[in-house]
Design a protein around this motif. Structure first.
Motif, mmCIF file in Angstrom:
data_model
loop_
_atom_site.group_PDB
_atom_site.id
_atom_site.type_symbol
_atom_site.label_atom_id
_atom_site.label_comp_id
_atom_site.label_asym_id
_atom_site.label_seq_id
_atom_site.Cartn_x
_atom_site.Cartn_y
_atom_site.Cartn_z
ATOM 1 N N LEU A 80 12.935 45.191 31.667
ATOM 2 C CA LEU A 80 14.063 44.707 30.882
ATOM 3 C C LEU A 80 15.165 45.747 30.855
ATOM 4 O O LEU A 80 14.978 46.890 31.274
ATOM 5 C CB LEU A 80 13.632 44.379 29.452
ATOM 6 C CG LEU A 80 13.372 45.542 28.484
ATOM 7 C CD1 LEU A 80 13.335 45.017 27.052
ATOM 8 C CD2 LEU A 80 12.091 46.284 28.811
ATOM 9 N N ARG A 101 12.239 36.437 37.693
ATOM 10 C CA ARG A 101 12.755 35.353 36.860
ATOM 11 C C ARG A 101 13.010 35.831 35.437
ATOM 12 O O ARG A 101 12.271 36.646 34.891
ATOM 13 C CB ARG A 101 11.779 34.173 36.831
ATOM 14 C CG ARG A 101 11.638 33.445 38.143
ATOM 15 C CD ARG A 101 12.902 32.704 38.548
ATOM 16 N NE ARG A 101 12.716 31.988 39.798
ATOM 17 C CZ ARG A 101 12.913 32.504 41.001
ATOM 18 N NH1 ARG A 101 13.306 33.774 41.119
ATOM 19 N NH2 ARG A 101 12.724 31.782 42.080
ATOM 20 N N GLU A 102 14.052 35.268 34.830
ATOM 21 C CA GLU A 102 14.408 35.595 33.456
ATOM 22 C C GLU A 102 13.412 34.995 32.465
ATOM 23 O O GLU A 102 12.928 33.872 32.643
ATOM 24 C CB GLU A 102 15.798 35.039 33.124
ATOM 25 C CG GLU A 102 16.940 35.855 33.694
ATOM 26 C CD GLU A 102 17.278 37.072 32.848
ATOM 27 O OE1 GLU A 102 16.710 37.210 31.745
ATOM 28 O OE2 GLU A 102 18.106 37.893 33.295
ATOM 29 N N CYS A 152 11.659 39.371 33.834
ATOM 30 C CA CYS A 152 12.688 40.347 33.500
ATOM 31 C C CYS A 152 13.614 39.749 32.470
ATOM 32 O O CYS A 152 13.845 38.538 32.454
ATOM 33 C CB CYS A 152 13.468 40.710 34.762
ATOM 34 S SG CYS A 152 14.752 41.922 34.478
ATOM 35 N N SER A 153 14.121 40.587 31.600
ATOM 36 C CA SER A 153 15.177 40.184 30.667
ATOM 37 C C SER A 153 16.430 40.974 30.996
ATOM 38 O O SER A 153 16.429 42.198 30.926
ATOM 39 C CB SER A 153 14.742 40.449 29.226
ATOM 40 O OG SER A 153 13.613 39.676 28.879
ATOM 41 N N LEU A 191 19.361 32.007 31.508
ATOM 42 C CA LEU A 191 18.185 32.497 30.784
ATOM 43 C C LEU A 191 17.012 31.548 30.923
ATOM 44 O O LEU A 191 15.912 31.862 30.479
ATOM 45 C CB LEU A 191 18.517 32.662 29.298
ATOM 46 C CG LEU A 191 19.640 33.640 28.937
ATOM 47 C CD1 LEU A 191 19.899 33.597 27.441
ATOM 48 C CD2 LEU A 191 19.297 35.046 29.388
ATOM 49 N N HIS A 198 20.281 40.170 41.617
ATOM 50 C CA HIS A 198 19.096 39.324 41.525
ATOM 51 C C HIS A 198 18.478 39.039 42.902
ATOM 52 O O HIS A 198 17.303 39.324 43.149
ATOM 53 C CB HIS A 198 19.443 38.015 40.814
ATOM 54 C CG HIS A 198 18.259 37.240 40.368
ATOM 55 N ND1 HIS A 198 18.319 36.212 39.461
ATOM 56 C CD2 HIS A 198 16.944 37.318 40.717
ATOM 57 C CE1 HIS A 198 17.116 35.719 39.260
ATOM 58 N NE2 HIS A 198 16.268 36.370 40.025
ATOM 59 N N TYR A 258 13.386 34.901 28.073
ATOM 60 C CA TYR A 258 14.186 35.255 26.906
ATOM 61 C C TYR A 258 13.343 35.112 25.644
ATOM 62 O O TYR A 258 12.623 34.115 25.462
ATOM 63 C CB TYR A 258 15.416 34.344 26.794
ATOM 64 C CG TYR A 258 16.204 34.532 25.508
ATOM 65 C CD1 TYR A 258 17.274 35.412 25.449
ATOM 66 C CD2 TYR A 258 15.869 33.826 24.354
ATOM 67 C CE1 TYR A 258 17.994 35.598 24.272
ATOM 68 C CE2 TYR A 258 16.581 34.002 23.170
ATOM 69 C CZ TYR A 258 17.644 34.887 23.140
ATOM 70 O OH TYR A 258 18.342 35.071 21.972
ATOM 71 N N SER A 266 12.719 30.906 33.232
ATOM 72 C CA SER A 266 13.025 30.220 34.483
ATOM 73 C C SER A 266 11.760 30.160 35.319
ATOM 74 O O SER A 266 11.180 31.213 35.628
ATOM 75 C CB SER A 266 14.118 30.963 35.269
ATOM 76 O OG SER A 266 15.353 30.925 34.579
ATOM 77 N N ARG A 289 22.957 29.970 29.359
ATOM 78 C CA ARG A 289 23.540 31.218 29.851
ATOM 79 C C ARG A 289 24.094 32.013 28.681
ATOM 80 O O ARG A 289 24.792 31.482 27.817
ATOM 81 C CB ARG A 289 24.651 30.907 30.857
ATOM 82 C CG ARG A 289 25.293 32.121 31.503
ATOM 83 C CD ARG A 289 26.175 31.697 32.674
ATOM 84 N NE ARG A 289 27.122 30.667 32.294
ATOM 85 C CZ ARG A 289 28.317 30.906 31.745
ATOM 86 N NH1 ARG A 289 28.713 32.156 31.540
ATOM 87 N NH2 ARG A 289 29.126 29.908 31.437
ATOM 88 N N ILE A 312 18.444 40.416 34.081
ATOM 89 C CA ILE A 312 18.605 40.717 35.505
ATOM 90 C C ILE A 312 20.099 40.767 35.828
ATOM 91 O O ILE A 312 20.824 39.821 35.533
ATOM 92 C CB ILE A 312 17.943 39.646 36.389
ATOM 93 C CG1 ILE A 312 16.476 39.449 36.022
ATOM 94 C CG2 ILE A 312 18.081 40.001 37.865
ATOM 95 C CD1 ILE A 312 15.809 38.313 36.784
#
Length: 502
Positions: free
Chosen positions: A244, A290-291, A270-271, A317, A278, A293, A304, A382, A273
Motif C-alpha cells: 500500500l 488489483r486494488e 494493493c491500495s 477502487l 499499474h 479498498y 477489483s 474512483r 496503485i
C-alpha cells in the motif's frame, strides 16, 4: 465471499487448523518457522499463564508493543483465548503516544521486549517481557466462552482529526475479513503469503486471518525494504502479498534485474496503485495487481477482481464485496448521480462496533462515513479526494490535530497548522506552518530544534518534513485557521527535512 464463515471465532479457526493441518507450516519469521499445531499449543499455554499468573479476565485489555517477531501473533492469539481484548501499540511510539493509548484503552499489562521495557515502565504500565514462561501450562485452550461478537481488538487509528481513536473490533470482524479476502483471491494450501508491515497495524493481522482461512503459511519480514523485498518474494516462493501507499513506487524505482519475473507470484493486492505504473508493475513481475479498498473501521469494502483486466490503469477502487453496500452522497446525505463526486458511505460486514470511549463518533445508523470523495461510474468507484483533515503519508494516516498539538507544546511556537502536500514517492508529505513567539529567529536552526522536540512525542512518520514560518494565519469567519488559504498562498521560505529512504 457472501456466505458466513464456517467457524465463528479466530481462536476457533486456529483450533480447526490444528486439527486438520497440525504439521503444516503456519508462521515463518526471521527467527524460525512454526506449524499450526505448534502455534495452537503455544498460545493455549500462554493463555493459561495469562489467566493463572497475570490474573487476566475476559474483557481485560492486553497491549502488545513488539516488532515483527513471532511473539506478536502468539500473544495476540493467546490473549484472545483468555477472553482478553488486545491493544496493538506502534513500536515507534514515544512516551506521549504510548501514555495516551494505554490510558485511553485501560490496558492492564503490556507485552514488550527488553529494548522497550524501560519506556513502558516510565509511563506507569505493568510490563511483561516476551520471555513468557508458559511451558508448564496445558497445551489445551482454557474453557473461556468466546463468540463471534466477542471483542478482539482495540485497534488505534489516527482517523480523520484529533488524537488516535480505537476501533472496536470483534472476532467476527477478523474472521469475515480473512474469509472475504480468501474468496477474492482463491488462495489455498499451496500458496505462500508474505507481509512486511509492522504487526501492530491491521495488515499483518488480516494476513494472519487469511492464512488461517486458506491453510497457507504466512511469511513475516522484519520490515519493508524496497531493495530486498522482491528477493524475499523469490526466496520464500511467495504467491501473494499486499502492499500500500508508497510501497509500489519504491519497489518500481529499484533497478530492473533479469530475475524480476523469476517468481511464483500469482496475484497482488494493493491500495493506491499509481495509475501510470499499474500496467508496468504487472509486466515487470508477471502477476496481476488489483486494488482493494477498506479502512480499519470497515475491513474491506471494494475490490477489483483479478480477472478484470479493464481495471488496469483505470484508477478504479473496484466494486463492493458481496457483504457490503456502498453509497455516494452529498453533504446532506442524499445519493448523487453517477459521475458526480460525493462522500463514500459504506455499510454491512465486517464493520467495527464504534470507537472506544467515543460514543458520539463512529457509525451513523450502522453506516460508516469514510470522508473519501469518490465518483461512481461504469468502471467502478474512483477516488477523487478527501474531506478529512489528515495526511496520508505512504501507508500511514497522520492526524493533523495530533501533530499540531505536539508542535504547540514547544515554548517557541504560538500556533501551528499542519497540511498535506503532494509527494512523488509517498503520495503526501507533512508540512507545518508555524507562528513563532516574538524574538525567536525564523530560520532552519529553529525549525530543526522544534521538529527534534516534537519527535520525542510523535512517531517518526508523524514528524513534518517541511516547515514554513508565518507571521499570522488566514482565518475563517469563525476564527478557525483556513487551511485552503494556507495551501493557496504564495509560498514563503520552506525548510525541507527530508528523511533518508531505503
Amino acid at each position: 465471499m457472501g456466505e458466513d464463515p464456517p467457524v465463528p471465532t479466530l481462536t476457533g479457526l486456529l483450533a480447526r487448523r490444528a486439527e486438520d493441518a497440525a504439521d503444516r507450516e503456519f508462521l515463518q519469521f526471521a527467527e524460525g518457522s512454526w506449524t499450526f499445531g505448534e502455534i495452537d499449543a503455544w498460545t493455549s499455554r500462554l493463555a493459561h499463564r495469562l489467566i493463572e499468573v497475570d490474573g487476566v479476565r475476559p474483557g481485560d485489555r492486553v497491549a502488545i508493543m513488539l516488532p515483527n517477531v513471532v511473539q506478536w501473533p502468539v500473544v495476540w492469539l493467546a490473549a484472545l483465548k483468555a477472553g482478553a481484548v488486545v491493544v496493538p501499540v506502534n513500536c515507534s511510539y514515544r512516551s506521549a503516544d504510548l501514555a495516551f493509548v494505554l490510558r485511553d484503552s485501560g490496558a492492564r499489562i503490556v507485552f514488550t521486549d527488553a529494548e522497550r521495557a524501560g519506556l513502558v515502565a516510565e509511563v506507569g504500565a505493568d510490563v511483561r517481557v516476551v520471555d513468557d514462561g508458559s511451558e508448564q501450562f496445558p497445551a489445551q485452550a482454557p474453557q473461556i466462552p468466546i463468540e463471534a461478537a466477542t471483542l478482539a481488538n482495540l485497534q488505534y487509528t489516527s482517523g480523520t482529526t484529533g488524537f488516535p481513536k480505537a476501533c472496536i473490533l470483534t472476532h467476527d470482524y477478523w474472521l469475515r475479513l480473512g474469509w472475504i479476502c480468501a474468496g477474492a483471491t482463491g488462495l489455498g494450501t499451496g500458496d505462500v503469503i508474505l507481509t512486511s508491515q509492522p504487526f501492530s497495524y491491521m495488515d499483518p493481522q488480516w494476513n494472519t486471518a487469511l492464512a488461517l482461512t486458506a491453510g497457507a503459511p504466512l511469511v513475516v519480514l522484519p520490515r519493508f525494504s524496497a531493495s530486498t523485498f522482491m528477493a524475499d518474494v523469490r526466496r520464500h516462493g511467495v504467491t501473494f502479498f499486499y502492499v500500500l501507499g508508497s510501497m509500489p513506487t519504491l519497489l518500481f524505482k529499484q533497478p530492473p534485474t533479469p530475475e524480476d519475473r523469476d517468481n511464483r507470484l500469482r496475484m497482488v493486492f494493493c491500495s493506491g496503485i499509481p495509475v501510470a505504473l499499474h500496467a508496468r508493475l504487472e509486466e515487470r513481475w508477471g502477476a496481476p495487481w488489483r486494488e482493494i479498498y477498506g479502512m480499519t473501521e470497515s475491513g474491506v469494502d471494494l475490490f477489483s477482481p483479478f480477472a478484470d483486466t479493464e481495471a488496469v490503469g483505470s484508477g478504479s477502487l473496484g466494486r463492493p464485496v458481496p457483504t457490503k453496500r456502498v453509497h455516494v452522497v452529498d453533504p446532506d446525505g442524499n445519493e448523487v448521480p453517477d459521475g458526480e463526486p460525493g462522500e463514500l458511505v459504506v455499510e454491512g460486514k465486517p464493520m467495527m462496533n464504534g470507537y472506544w470511549n467515543r460514543p458520539e463518533g463512529g457509525l451513523r445508523d450502522g453506516r460508516l462515513h469514510t470522508g473519501d470523495l469518490v465518483v461512481r461510474g461504469p468502471g467502478g468507484i474512483r477516488l477523487v479526494g478527501r474531506i478529512k483533515d489528515m495526511v496520508r503519508r505512504g501507508g500511514e494516516n497522520v492526524a493533523c490535530a495530533e501533530v499540531e498539538a505536539a508542535l504547540e507544546r514547544d515554548d517557541h511556537v504560538v500556533a501551528a497548522a499542519v497540511v498535506a502536500v503532494p509527494d512523488d514517492v509517498l503520495g503526501e508529505e507533512v508540512k507545518a506552518f508555524l507562528q513563532l513567539r516574538n524574538g525567536i529567529a525564523a530560520d532552519r536552526t529553529t525549525a530543526g530544534h522544534i521538529l527534534e522536540r516534537a519527535g520525542t512525542q510523535l512517531a517518526r512518520f508523524k514528524v513534518p518534513r517541511y516547515v514554513e514560518f508565518v507571521a499570522d494565519f488566514p482565518r475563517t469567519p469563525s476564527e478557525r485557521v483556513s487551511k485552503p488559504a494556507l495551501r493557496e498562498k504564495n509560498p514563503g521560505v520552506t525548510y525541507d527535512f527530508a528523511p533518508r529512504r531505503s
